[in-house]
Design a protein around this motif. Structure first.
Motif, PDB file in Angstrom:
ATOM      1  N   PRO A 141      31.168 -22.665 101.136  1.00  0.00           N
ATOM      2  CA  PRO A 141      32.351 -23.362 102.274  1.00  0.00           C
ATOM      3  C   PRO A 141      34.067 -23.471 101.049  1.00  0.00           C
ATOM      4  O   PRO A 141      34.698 -23.257 101.339  1.00  0.00           O
ATOM      5  N   TYR A 142      33.386 -25.056 100.519  1.00  0.00           N
ATOM      6  CA  TYR A 142      34.875 -25.290  99.789  1.00  0.00           C
ATOM      7  C   TYR A 142      35.340 -23.839  99.187  1.00  0.00           C
ATOM      8  O   TYR A 142      36.054 -24.340  98.903  1.00  0.00           O
ATOM      9  N   GLN A 143      34.875 -22.799  99.146  1.00  0.00           N
ATOM     10  CA  GLN A 143      34.552 -22.503  97.548  1.00  0.00           C
ATOM     11  C   GLN A 143      36.232 -21.416  98.556  1.00  0.00           C
ATOM     12  O   GLN A 143      37.047 -20.572  97.913  1.00  0.00           O
ATOM     13  N   LEU A 144      36.184 -20.437  99.847  1.00  0.00           N
ATOM     14  CA  LEU A 144      37.158 -20.326 100.516  1.00  0.00           C
ATOM     15  C   LEU A 144      38.439 -21.423 100.907  1.00  0.00           C
ATOM     16  O   LEU A 144      39.149 -20.623 100.667  1.00  0.00           O
ATOM     17  N   ASP A 145      38.937 -22.415 100.901  1.00  0.00           N
ATOM     18  CA  ASP A 145      39.583 -23.457 100.384  1.00  0.00           C
ATOM     19  C   ASP A 145      40.387 -23.039  99.432  1.00  0.00           C
ATOM     20  O   ASP A 145      41.318 -22.691  99.524  1.00  0.00           O
ATOM     21  N   MET A 166      40.850 -11.853 102.259  1.00  0.00           N
ATOM     22  CA  MET A 166      39.248 -11.472 102.574  1.00  0.00           C
ATOM     23  C   MET A 166      38.039 -12.214 103.703  1.00  0.00           C
ATOM     24  O   MET A 166      38.176 -13.187 103.154  1.00  0.00           O
ATOM     25  N   ASP A 167      37.927 -11.786 104.569  1.00  0.00           N
ATOM     26  CA  ASP A 167      37.217 -12.907 105.622  1.00  0.00           C
ATOM     27  C   ASP A 167      35.661 -12.785 105.607  1.00  0.00           C
ATOM     28  O   ASP A 167      35.258 -12.027 104.784  1.00  0.00           O
ATOM     29  N   ARG A 168      34.417 -12.981 106.074  1.00  0.00           N
ATOM     30  CA  ARG A 168      33.590 -12.715 105.722  1.00  0.00           C
ATOM     31  C   ARG A 168      32.731 -11.317 106.178  1.00  0.00           C
ATOM     32  O   ARG A 168      32.570 -10.081 105.023  1.00  0.00           O
ATOM     33  N   ASP A 169      33.517 -10.508 107.053  1.00  0.00           N
ATOM     34  CA  ASP A 169      33.557  -9.309 107.264  1.00  0.00           C
ATOM     35  C   ASP A 169      34.018  -8.489 106.666  1.00  0.00           C
ATOM     36  O   ASP A 169      33.257  -7.490 106.383  1.00  0.00           O
ATOM     37  N   ALA A 170      35.026  -8.490 106.143  1.00  0.00           N
ATOM     38  CA  ALA A 170      36.053  -8.370 105.104  1.00  0.00           C
ATOM     39  C   ALA A 170      34.862  -8.009 104.032  1.00  0.00           C
ATOM     40  O   ALA A 170      34.749  -6.456 103.423  1.00  0.00           O
ATOM     41  N   VAL A 171      34.504  -8.890 103.244  1.00  0.00           N
ATOM     42  CA  VAL A 171      34.085  -8.442 102.262  1.00  0.00           C
ATOM     43  C   VAL A 171      32.281  -8.193 102.586  1.00  0.00           C
ATOM     44  O   VAL A 171      32.339  -7.299 101.333  1.00  0.00           O
ATOM     45  N   ARG A 172      31.988  -8.249 103.246  1.00  0.00           N
ATOM     46  CA  ARG A 172      30.723  -7.301 103.490  1.00  0.00           C
ATOM     47  C   ARG A 172      30.697  -5.979 103.723  1.00  0.00           C
ATOM     48  O   ARG A 172      29.701  -5.396 103.814  1.00  0.00           O
ATOM     49  N   PHE A 180      27.961 -14.099 100.695  1.00  0.00           N
ATOM     50  CA  PHE A 180      29.159 -14.283 101.397  1.00  0.00           C
ATOM     51  C   PHE A 180      29.713 -14.482 102.307  1.00  0.00           C
ATOM     52  O   PHE A 180      29.695 -13.972 103.088  1.00  0.00           O
ATOM     53  N   LEU A 181      31.283 -15.620 101.695  1.00  0.00           N
ATOM     54  CA  LEU A 181      31.602 -15.439 102.921  1.00  0.00           C
ATOM     55  C   LEU A 181      32.748 -15.664 102.567  1.00  0.00           C
ATOM     56  O   LEU A 181      33.436 -15.243 103.704  1.00  0.00           O
ATOM     57  N   GLY A 182      33.287 -14.649 101.798  1.00  0.00           N
ATOM     58  CA  GLY A 182      34.944 -14.431 102.050  1.00  0.00           C
ATOM     59  C   GLY A 182      34.692 -14.265 100.924  1.00  0.00           C
ATOM     60  O   GLY A 182      34.403 -13.987  99.818  1.00  0.00           O
ATOM     61  N   GLY A 183      36.292 -14.047 100.138  1.00  0.00           N
ATOM     62  CA  GLY A 183      36.482 -13.655  98.998  1.00  0.00           C
ATOM     63  C   GLY A 183      38.072 -12.863  99.181  1.00  0.00           C
ATOM     64  O   GLY A 183      38.575 -13.109  99.383  1.00  0.00           O
ATOM     65  N   LEU A 184      38.404 -13.034  97.717  1.00  0.00           N
ATOM     66  CA  LEU A 184      39.989 -12.199  97.294  1.00  0.00           C
ATOM     67  C   LEU A 184      39.793 -11.321  96.414  1.00  0.00           C
ATOM     68  O   LEU A 184      39.591 -11.434  95.260  1.00  0.00           O
ATOM     69  N   TRP A 185      40.626 -10.486  96.747  1.00  0.00           N
ATOM     70  CA  TRP A 185      40.103  -8.946  95.901  1.00  0.00           C
ATOM     71  C   TRP A 185      41.787  -9.103  95.196  1.00  0.00           C
ATOM     72  O   TRP A 185      42.840  -8.800  96.053  1.00  0.00           O
ATOM     73  N   ASP A 186      41.620  -8.957  93.594  1.00  0.00           N
ATOM     74  CA  ASP A 186      42.974  -8.269  92.953  1.00  0.00           C
ATOM     75  C   ASP A 186      42.218  -6.634  92.963  1.00  0.00           C
ATOM     76  O   ASP A 186      41.333  -6.449  92.198  1.00  0.00           O
ATOM     77  N   ARG A 187      42.991  -6.411  93.770  1.00  0.00           N
ATOM     78  CA  ARG A 187      43.347  -4.748  93.638  1.00  0.00           C
ATOM     79  C   ARG A 187      43.863  -3.800  92.972  1.00  0.00           C
ATOM     80  O   ARG A 187      43.574  -3.107  92.853  1.00  0.00           O
TER      81      ARG A 187
END
Length: 489
Positions: A141-145, A166-172, A180-187
């Motif tokens: 969780p702290y990594q999401l912040d 991205m939230d959890r559903d978007a990443v998955r 995976f709880l979330g993520g940041l996509w460098d597109r």
């Protein structure tokens, strides 16, 4: 969960990328004495880009490249294949160290990645170069912040274009893992490549441009050349007009069976001992390890999705990097970063069973739907690490020798920029690149042994504690932060 030892039982102890029937044949070693306008030492990305760009800048320039083994055999041929635009080992590291020029660094990095893609097209390099981007995933969780704060800071500075939080559903929906709880996509800031084929393609491009490449030719010593026709033997040039009489002010590199004299030398040896001895304290080799799975079945591919083939990495200090290949295998690497006493680089260190067991166990924890997948290859090797995590540059011998080193795992893309810097420095040119504080400054050197070994060991232990403790950095890590040492990933 699959027994990790059983999953590894048939894994070949060699890099998957180099285990290729299309691997080019080795070129002969240098024998005798040669002259050139430019000598490049090292046949990885740094050296190959330097040689190729030198010929692009001056097609009539006589360029010789020597390589201790075969071009692309070391870090350039066995890495994860993440070709990043970042020149600073990520935007966060760049903001921490060079905030006043981060906009320029980001722009130059984007231009550099574009130039790599253009060269791949121009020279017909078959290396599966794809601008898929990279997703940094949160597994705590702290990594999401932290990812959210990072995205906000990048946007505030006008550097957030291409970033997607991205939230959890978007990443998955992109790559499915229950961790995976979330993520940041460098597109747009990362391309995925077949690393060995990129190196081999650059080698072929160099040869076609007229670069003379000698493999199995280590550079043993570097010194100013003797006057006149001296230097210990008769020299032979390539007969290029305007390049005779190069002995004056030239440098000489001795090899096992010969030597090369040139007015300019570019050193791209990275994790291996630099021929300029005063550079050595700034770099220490750290061993990184990876596994490659067997090809996934159609059902297994459906279970993980991953249809866009992005690169991924998690957000921990001891992190994994992973990607899927054109033939539907998953590369899974990272986590352990092993430093040996004295910075030794030895072939026996390339295999580390205890690390492979950790990697296999963590792979199946991340992807339990792939419990039956086995690994076909296991390998490791040294990367060149410096205390600021981003490359550094310099000259020696009155500007006749240039070097670039310290990429710390992000050299697939940044090494081309480093080649441009070395050529600028050798030409004595003031360019936008050479005026950067990043280029003009040096990292802090590593202390002598046993302090280096003890300090790196304490740092690894502290980073593991931080991962287990919600990201909280202990006194040792906070002291390193204040000193400007780059142990933050």
């Amino acid at each position: 969960m699959t027994d990790p030892a059983r999953a590894l039982a048939s894994a070949a102890p060699r890099p998957y990328w180099l285990d290729d029937p299309d691997r080019p044949a080795a070129l002969p070693a240098l024998t005798g004495a040669e002259e050139a306008d430019l000598l490049v030492v090292g046949g990885g990305y740094s050296g190959l880009w330097t040689a190729l760009l030198a010929k692009e800048r001056g097609p009539g320039r006589d360029v010789v490249l020597i390589e201790a083994a075969e071009c692309g055999w070391a870090a350039s041929g066995r890495n994860g294949g993440f070709c990043a635009a970042s020149l600073t080992h990520g935007l966060g590291n760049g903001l921490e160290r060079w905030p006043e020029e981060i906009g320029t660094l980001e722009r130059l990095g984007a231009e550099n990645l574009d130039a790599i893609g253009a060269a791949v097209d121009r020279y017909g390099i078959d290396c599966d170069f794809r601008r898929t981007g990279e997703i940094t995933v949160a597994t705590e969780p702290y990594q999401l912040d932290e990812l959210s704060e990072f995205a906000e800071e990048a946007t505030r500075r006008g550097l957030g274009e291409g970033l997607l939080l991205m939230d959890r559903d978007a990443v998955r929906a992109e790559v499915d893992s229950s961790t995976f709880l979330g993520g940041l996509w460098d597109r747009d800031g990362v391309a995925m490549v077949h690393p060995a084929r990129l190196a081999w393609g650059l080698k072929r491009a160099c040869l076609e441009a007229g670069v003379r490449i000698y493999e199995h030719t280590p550079g043993l010593a570097l010194a100013p050349a003797g006057g006149g026709g001296g230097g210990g033997g008769a020299f032979r040039s390539a007969g290029v007009p305007g390049v005779r009489g190069r002995g004056g002010g030239a440098m000489e590199v001795r090899t096992p069976y010969g030597r090369v004299r040139a007015p300019h030398v570019a050193l791209g040896t990275n994790a291996f001992p630099n021929l300029v001895r005063r550079v050595r304290p700034y770099v220490t080799p750290v061993y990184d390890y990876a596994l490659m799975t067997e090809p996934l079945s159609a059902a297994q591919r459906d279970a993980v999705r991953w249809h866009r083939r992005q690169g991924l990495a998690d957000s921990a200090n001891q992190f994994h990097y992973f990607r899927i290949t054109a033939d539907h295998r998953i590369l899974w690497g990272g986590y352990d970063a092993v430093h040996h006493f004295g910075g030794a680089v030895r072939a026996e260190y390339d295999q580390r069973p205890e690390t492979y067991l950790k990697l296999a166990r963590n792979f199946h924890r991340c992807f339990p739907q792939l419990a039956d997948v086995r690994f076909t290859h296991r390998w490791g090797g040294a990367i060149d690490t410096c205390s600021r995590f981003a490359a550094f540059f310099g000259t020696a011998h009155a500007g006749r020798v240039a070097y670039a080193a310290g990429y710390t795992g992000l050299g697939v893309g940044a090494s081309r920029f480093g080649a441009e810097v070395m050529l600028d420095l050798l030409a004595g040119e003031r360019t936008e690149r050479t005026e950067l504080r990043m280029v003009r400054s040096k990292p802090l050197p590593f202390p002598p042994e046993p302090l280096a070994w003890a300090g790196i060991g304490l740092t690894r232990w502290s980073l593991a504690r931080a991962d287990a403790g919600g990201g909280r950095r202990n006194l040792w890590l906070r002291a390193l932060d204040r000193m400007g040492m780059g142990f933050d990933s």
